[in-house]
Structures are given as structure tokens and as C-alpha cells.
Enzyme design. Structure first.
Site, PDB file in Angstrom:
ATOM      1  N   GLU A  20       0.990  -1.176  -0.111  1.00 12.20           N
ATOM      2  CA  GLU A  20      -0.016  -0.220   0.162  1.00 12.20           C
ATOM      3  C   GLU A  20       0.879   1.388   0.045  1.00 12.20           C
ATOM      4  O   GLU A  20       2.047   1.364   0.750  1.00 12.20           O
ATOM      5  CB  GLU A  20      -0.824   0.160   1.352  1.00 12.20           C
ATOM      6  CG  GLU A  20      -1.666  -1.072   1.564  1.00 12.20           C
ATOM      7  CD  GLU A  20      -2.350  -0.916   3.225  1.00 12.20           C
ATOM      8  OE1 GLU A  20      -2.971  -1.840   3.072  1.00 12.20           O
ATOM      9  OE2 GLU A  20      -1.951  -0.119   3.795  1.00 12.20           O
ATOM     10  N   CYS A  54       2.843   8.417   1.802  1.00 11.79           N
ATOM     11  CA  CYS A  54       3.235   7.532   2.863  1.00 11.79           C
ATOM     12  C   CYS A  54       3.949   6.041   2.166  1.00 11.79           C
ATOM     13  O   CYS A  54       2.898   5.630   1.300  1.00 11.79           O
ATOM     14  CB  CYS A  54       2.255   7.400   3.940  1.00 11.79           C
ATOM     15  SG  CYS A  54       2.728   6.293   5.208  1.00 11.79           S
ATOM     16  N   CYS A 101       5.390  -7.121   8.025  1.00 12.45           N
ATOM     17  CA  CYS A 101       6.359  -6.327   9.024  1.00 12.45           C
ATOM     18  C   CYS A 101       6.569  -7.472  10.315  1.00 12.45           C
ATOM     19  O   CYS A 101       5.669  -7.924  10.638  1.00 12.45           O
ATOM     20  CB  CYS A 101       5.711  -5.215   9.754  1.00 12.45           C
ATOM     21  SG  CYS A 101       6.742  -4.272  10.815  1.00 12.45           S
ATOM     22  N   CYS A 129       3.960  -4.925  16.617  1.00 12.97           N
ATOM     23  CA  CYS A 129       3.213  -4.018  17.568  1.00 12.97           C
ATOM     24  C   CYS A 129       1.775  -4.320  17.403  1.00 12.97           C
ATOM     25  O   CYS A 129       1.076  -4.488  16.545  1.00 12.97           O
ATOM     26  CB  CYS A 129       3.237  -2.541  16.987  1.00 12.97           C
ATOM     27  SG  CYS A 129       4.937  -1.967  16.691  1.00 12.97           S
ATOM     28  N   CYS A 168      -1.059  -2.419  15.496  1.00 15.57           N
ATOM     29  CA  CYS A 168      -1.112  -2.262  14.225  1.00 15.57           C
ATOM     30  C   CYS A 168      -1.310  -3.313  13.173  1.00 15.57           C
ATOM     31  O   CYS A 168      -1.211  -4.482  13.618  1.00 15.57           O
ATOM     32  CB  CYS A 168       0.325  -1.978  13.740  1.00 15.57           C
ATOM     33  SG  CYS A 168       0.961  -1.438  12.249  1.00 15.57           S
ATOM     34  N   GLY A 179       5.893  -2.010   7.480  1.00 11.95           N
ATOM     35  CA  GLY A 179       7.464  -2.246   7.448  1.00 11.95           C
ATOM     36  C   GLY A 179       8.236  -1.329   8.503  1.00 11.95           C
ATOM     37  O   GLY A 179       7.679  -0.339   8.702  1.00 11.95           O
ATOM     38  N   GLU A 180       9.427  -1.856   8.548  1.00 11.53           N
ATOM     39  CA  GLU A 180      10.365  -0.982   9.449  1.00 11.53           C
ATOM     40  C   GLU A 180      11.424  -0.547   8.675  1.00 11.53           C
ATOM     41  O   GLU A 180      12.392  -1.481   8.098  1.00 11.53           O
ATOM     42  CB  GLU A 180      10.578  -1.886  10.779  1.00 11.53           C
ATOM     43  CG  GLU A 180      11.811  -1.176  11.632  1.00 11.53           C
ATOM     44  CD  GLU A 180      11.695   0.245  11.912  1.00 11.53           C
ATOM     45  OE1 GLU A 180      10.625   0.326  12.563  1.00 11.53           O
ATOM     46  OE2 GLU A 180      12.754   0.778  11.847  1.00 11.53           O
ATOM     47  N   SER A 193      10.346   7.003   9.796  1.00 13.03           N
ATOM     48  CA  SER A 193       9.831   6.617  11.013  1.00 13.03           C
ATOM     49  C   SER A 193      10.246   5.270  11.505  1.00 13.03           C
ATOM     50  O   SER A 193      10.164   4.444  10.613  1.00 13.03           O
ATOM     51  CB  SER A 193       8.215   6.721  10.832  1.00 13.03           C
ATOM     52  OG  SER A 193       7.845   6.234  12.182  1.00 13.03           O
ATOM     53  N   SER A 250       8.522   6.002  16.828  1.00 12.56           N
ATOM     54  CA  SER A 250       7.203   5.700  17.196  1.00 12.56           C
ATOM     55  C   SER A 250       7.426   5.496  18.621  1.00 12.56           C
ATOM     56  O   SER A 250       7.608   4.201  19.129  1.00 12.56           O
ATOM     57  CB  SER A 250       6.607   4.400  16.310  1.00 12.56           C
ATOM     58  OG  SER A 250       6.557   4.819  14.777  1.00 12.56           O
ATOM     59  N   LEU A 251       6.978   6.292  19.433  1.00  8.84           N
ATOM     60  CA  LEU A 251       7.346   6.110  20.972  1.00  8.84           C
ATOM     61  C   LEU A 251       6.169   5.388  21.581  1.00  8.84           C
ATOM     62  O   LEU A 251       6.121   4.098  22.016  1.00  8.84           O
ATOM     63  CB  LEU A 251       7.504   7.299  21.612  1.00  8.84           C
ATOM     64  CG  LEU A 251       8.046   7.189  23.216  1.00  8.84           C
ATOM     65  CD1 LEU A 251       9.298   6.633  23.288  1.00  8.84           C
ATOM     66  CD2 LEU A 251       7.957   8.401  23.792  1.00  8.84           C
ATOM     67  N   HIS A 252       4.861   5.763  21.633  1.00 11.71           N
ATOM     68  CA  HIS A 252       3.513   5.336  21.931  1.00 11.71           C
ATOM     69  C   HIS A 252       3.449   5.055  23.368  1.00 11.71           C
ATOM     70  O   HIS A 252       2.424   4.717  23.841  1.00 11.71           O
ATOM     71  CB  HIS A 252       3.139   3.768  21.117  1.00 11.71           C
ATOM     72  CG  HIS A 252       3.324   4.453  19.484  1.00 11.71           C
ATOM     73  ND1 HIS A 252       2.907   5.565  18.911  1.00 11.71           N
ATOM     74  CD2 HIS A 252       3.615   3.696  18.467  1.00 11.71           C
ATOM     75  CE1 HIS A 252       2.977   5.613  17.679  1.00 11.71           C
ATOM     76  NE2 HIS A 252       3.278   4.276  17.402  1.00 11.71           N
ATOM     77  N   ASN A 283      -6.334   4.910  14.568  1.00 10.29           N
ATOM     78  CA  ASN A 283      -7.402   4.413  13.820  1.00 10.29           C
ATOM     79  C   ASN A 283      -7.530   3.012  13.914  1.00 10.29           C
ATOM     80  O   ASN A 283      -6.951   2.163  14.074  1.00 10.29           O
ATOM     81  CB  ASN A 283      -6.678   4.258  12.007  1.00 10.29           C
ATOM     82  CG  ASN A 283      -6.919   5.420  11.424  1.00 10.29           C
ATOM     83  OD1 ASN A 283      -7.809   6.165  11.065  1.00 10.29           O
ATOM     84  ND2 ASN A 283      -5.848   6.041  10.576  1.00 10.29           N
ATOM     85  N   CYS A 293      -2.241   1.830   8.881  1.00  7.77           N
ATOM     86  CA  CYS A 293      -1.252   1.155   8.194  1.00  7.77           C
ATOM     87  C   CYS A 293      -1.584  -0.076   8.083  1.00  7.77           C
ATOM     88  O   CYS A 293      -1.834  -1.000   9.136  1.00  7.77           O
ATOM     89  CB  CYS A 293      -0.061   1.344   9.302  1.00  7.77           C
ATOM     90  SG  CYS A 293       1.476   1.447   8.910  1.00  7.77           S
TER      91      CYS A 293
HETATM   92  N1  SAH Z   1       7.958   0.674  11.548  1.00  5.39           N
HETATM   93  C1  SAH Z   1       7.991   2.065  11.361  1.00  5.39           C
HETATM   94  C2  SAH Z   1       6.975   2.757  10.387  1.00  5.39           C
HETATM   95  C3  SAH Z   1       5.778   2.015   9.944  1.00  5.39           C
HETATM   96  S1  SAH Z   1       4.368   2.461  11.214  1.00  5.39           S
HETATM   97  C4  SAH Z   1       7.501   2.804  12.727  1.00  5.39           C
HETATM   98  O1  SAH Z   1       7.053   2.026  13.586  1.00  5.39           O
HETATM   99  O2  SAH Z   1       7.439   4.037  13.037  1.00  5.39           O
HETATM  100  C5  SAH Z   1       4.009   4.133  10.945  1.00  5.39           C
HETATM  101  C6  SAH Z   1       3.346   4.722  12.065  1.00  5.39           C
HETATM  102  O3  SAH Z   1       1.904   4.329  12.238  1.00  5.39           O
HETATM  103  C7  SAH Z   1       3.768   4.415  13.446  1.00  5.39           C
HETATM  104  O4  SAH Z   1       4.040   5.128  14.375  1.00  5.39           O
HETATM  105  C8  SAH Z   1       2.859   3.359  13.802  1.00  5.39           C
HETATM  106  O5  SAH Z   1       2.775   3.220  15.167  1.00  5.39           O
HETATM  107  C9  SAH Z   1       1.786   4.040  13.488  1.00  5.39           C
HETATM  108  N2  SAH Z   1       0.268   3.289  13.347  1.00  5.39           N
HETATM  109  C10 SAH Z   1       0.316   1.669  13.146  1.00  5.39           C
HETATM  110  N3  SAH Z   1      -1.141   1.535  13.335  1.00  5.39           N
HETATM  111  C11 SAH Z   1      -1.788   2.591  13.480  1.00  5.39           C
HETATM  112  C12 SAH Z   1      -2.992   2.530  13.686  1.00  5.39           C
HETATM  113  N4  SAH Z   1      -3.928   1.859  13.453  1.00  5.39           N
HETATM  114  N5  SAH Z   1      -3.536   4.062  13.960  1.00  5.39           N
HETATM  115  C13 SAH Z   1      -2.599   5.192  13.941  1.00  5.39           C
HETATM  116  N6  SAH Z   1      -1.402   4.982  13.969  1.00  5.39           N
HETATM  117  C14 SAH Z   1      -0.906   3.667  13.505  1.00  5.39           C
END
Ligand code: SAH
Length: 348
Positions: free
Chosen positions: A90, A103, A110, A114, A117, A160-161, A192, A215-217, A291, A334
Site C-alpha cells: 500500500e 506515505c 512487518c 506492535c 498495528c 514495514g520497518e 519513522s 514511534s514511541l507510543h 485508527n 497502516c
Molecule cells: N515501522 C515504522 C514505520 C511504519 S508504522 C514505525 O514503527 O515507525 C508508521 C506509524 O503508524 C507508526 O508510528 C505506527 O505506530 C503508526 N500506526 C500503526 N497502526 C496505527 C493505527 N491503527 N492508527 C494510527 N497509527 C498507527
């Protein structure tokens, strides 16, 4: 067959010279591919027949096949592409006041796992090549050429990372950033990462002008371990150490991505810990509404509570924004569109 889009400009020069052609041929090829955006060697009319023949025999050319295109009410465009080996990936195009951001996906699936995700629902099958990432941008650019629009920003935030596919991602960015390529400014490009410390240090040493987003979260190991397994390998203290190293080398602002998950990472304690973590460097926090992904079991913090979280952070002098949701009516999270598509294929 190797793709012509796999070559960075420097690699293309080398390839031309190695095969008895001239350096300026590389300029011509780059210009045809990225300025005039032709999709066949026949169209490269100022290049000798001999070189055209050579290219045709050795390197594939042409844009990606579009399997699906969803356009949302806010005109976010979500593409599902088919690759030459049949995999699907995508890319999303978002329109902002300041420009058009794409994007880009960096891997098929991946492995970071997480728990919130959708991308991780399908494990990594392989890394993308540089050419496959270039082609996501080029295919979308060619589509919007007809609307008179230009892609001005790139975020490597698709499935992906990126630091798990380091070299190809760097080659890809080199091509799209190059003056003779698409010419997208380095400061308009963001990588990212979920926090692969070795990748961050390597990236620091390269001293590029690309932006870095983390991506700290979660602001502590307890929560981060739960939602991001990568934290077990690289806990927050190690991550912060790598980021300090990065800022010592680059003196650039970092952004922290923080999705708000109801009851998980949106408490007052989280506000305080997050503020503490951001004290040590120039950092910008992007609070992101989640999302919803049906399979995950998480729900987004409601808007009012998100505003309160944002206010409290601001009062602690943390620079932050509460990002608006885009593409909510399409499968914009994503990996959502792809995982639905792939599962449908399996069930059929
Ligand atoms: N692997 C990398 C890049 C891909 S994810 C990373 O982790 O940064 C890109 C971003 O989207 C990350 O910050 C991820 O945590 C976030 N993301 C994943 N699923 C999501 C969702 N359902 N809603 C909002 N953000 C999301």
C-alpha cells in the site's frame, strides 16, 4: 530482472561507464525516468539505439500495477499495488495546506509485532527493493501529474520497518531526493522507526538532512513492552541514549509519534513521564488519534480526552500537536487495506 529504478544516480553513472557508455547517458536516463516520467526505453529518443537495446535487455521499466484505489472524502488516496512477484503493498497520498505527502511502504509485511498495528497481522515476507519504493512515488506522481499536482513530501511510515531494510531505504531516498531525480527536498522527507537502536546510530553517522520520527507510543517500559515487543530488545533508556547520540551528531529536531489508546497510554501518569522524556532534547510530539483496527482490541482515546492530554502536555512546555484524522472512511490505517485484501484472497 533488476529494475532500472533500483539505481541511484551514482550507481547509474557507474553502470554506464562499466558497460562502455558515457557519464552523460546516466543524466539522460535519470531525466527521462524522473523528469519526463516515460515508462518505456523507446521513448528515450535522445539516447542511442545501442544503449536503449542494452537497457531493455537488462533492466525492467514501467510503473506499478494499481490493484485498488480508494479516495476518501478528504481526498486522501489509498493505493494497493501489485509487485512483479505477485505481492501487494500500500501507499497513501494525503493533501495538506503545505503540500502533498506520500506515505511509502518499506517491506512486504512487518515483523515488529506492535499489537495495535494492522501491518503486523501479516508477517514480513521480504524487504522491498529501492526500485519498488521509488516506483510507489513515481506511480502516484504520474497519476497526479494529470491533476497538475506534485508530491512535495515523503514519509516512510507505511507497512514495514525502514531500519530493518536500511540500505534499500537509503538508496530509494537518494533517488527521490536527487536534483536529477524527483528533487524532493531532504527536509521534506521523514523516516519513522519503532526504535531500532543500531539503525538510529547508523543514521546519525550519515548526517543526512532527512527527518527522524520515533514511534514511541508509551513513556515507560511497562506499557511499551506490552504494545511494542521491540522494546524488550531496545528498552526506552537505550532508545533515549541513541537519540542523544543522534542529536549530538545532527543537532536536528526529532519527532515522537504517540497514538492515543484509551485506558492504555492516555493517563496523567503518562503525561508526566512523557514530559520527562522529552526534556533532554529538541523534540516535537505528534499525538495521533488511533485508527481503529478491529482485530487489535484497542480503541482510540475520544477527542475530548485527547484534547485534555494535549493541554496537559502543553502546560508542561512540551511542543506537541494533536493530529487530525485522515482517511478514516477508507482503510487508511497502516496495513489495513492490504490485510483485508490478502485475507480475502486466502478465503476465496
Ligand atoms: N515501522 C515504522 C514505520 C511504519 S508504522 C514505525 O514503527 O515507525 C508508521 C506509524 O503508524 C507508526 O508510528 C505506527 O505506530 C503508526 N500506526 C500503526 N497502526 C496505527 C493505527 N491503527 N492508527 C494510527 N497509527 C498507527
Amino acid at each position: 530482472m533488476k529494475s532500472i529504478y533500483d539505481f541511484t544516480y551514482d550507481q547509474l553513472v557507474e553502470m554506464c561507464l562499466d558497460n562502455g557508455f558515457k557519464k552523460y547517458n546516466a543524466n539522460q536516463i535519470f531525466s527521462w525516468l524522473y523528469r519526463k516520467r516515460v515508462t518505456s526505453y523507446e521513448e528515450m529518443t535522445n539516447i542511442s539505439k545501442k544503449l536503449r537495446q542494452f537497457l531493455k535487455e537488462n533492466y525492467s521499466i514501467g510503473t506499478l500495477e494499481i490493484l485498488q484505489l480508494q479516495v476518501s472524502k478528504d481526498s486522501t488516496r489509498k493505493y494497493l499495488f501489485k509487485l512483479s512477484d505477485g505481492s501487494s503493498i500500500e501507499a497513501v497520498l494525503m493533501h495538506y495546506d503545505y503540500g502533498n505527502t506520500i506515505c511509502v511502504t518499506s517491506q512486504v509485511g512487518c515483523n515488529m509485532g506492535c499489537t495495535f498495528c494492522a501491518s503486523g497481522l501479516l508477517k514480513k515476507q521480504r524487504d522491498l527493493t529501492a526500485g519498488e519504493m521509488v516506483l510507489q512515488v513515481l506511480t502516484v506522481q504520474k497519476e497526479i501529474d494529470e491533476l497538475g499536482k506534485r508530491i512535495s513530501h515523503i514519509v516512510v511510515m507505511g507497512t514495514g520497518e525502514p531500519f530493518d531494510n536500511y540500505d534499500s531505504v537509503m538508496s530509494f531516498l537518494n533517488t527521490v531526493n536527487h536534483d536529477l531525480g524527483l528533487g524532493i527536498g531532504a527536509r521534506h522527507i521523514t523516516i519513522s522507526t519503532c526504535g531500532l537502536v543500531d539503525g538510529i546510530k547508523r543514521f546519525a553517522d550519515e548526517k543526512t538532512k532527512y527527518n527522524l520520527a520515533i514511534s514511541l507510543h508509551a513513556p515507560n517500559d511497562e506499557i511499551r513492552n506490552q504494545i511494542m515487543p521491540v522494546n524488550k530488545a531496545y528498552p526506552i533508556a537505550k532508545l533515549m541514549e541513541a537519540l542523544k547520540y543522534y542529536t549530538s551528531k545532527n543537532n536536528r529536531r526529532i519527532s515522537f509519534e504517540y497514538i492515543l489508546l484509551k485506558g492504555v497510554n492516555d493517563t496523567d501518569k503518562c503525561v508526566n513521564q512523557l514530559a520527562e522524556l522529552t526534556k533532554h532534547f529538541d523534540v516535537y510530539v505528534n499525538l495521533i488519534p488511533y485508527n481503529n483496527v478491529d482485530e487489535s482490541g484497542y480503541v482510540s482515546t475520544d477527542y475530548k480526552s485527547a484534547m485534555i492530554f494535549y493541554d496537559k502536555l502543553m502546560r508542561k512546555n512540551v511542543r506537541c500537536t494533536l493530529r487530525q484524522k485522515m482517511g478514516d472512511d477508507i482503510d487508511a490505517a497502516c496495513g489495513q487495506l492490504r490485510s483485508k485484501y490478502e485475507r480475502k484472497k486466502i478465503n476465496e
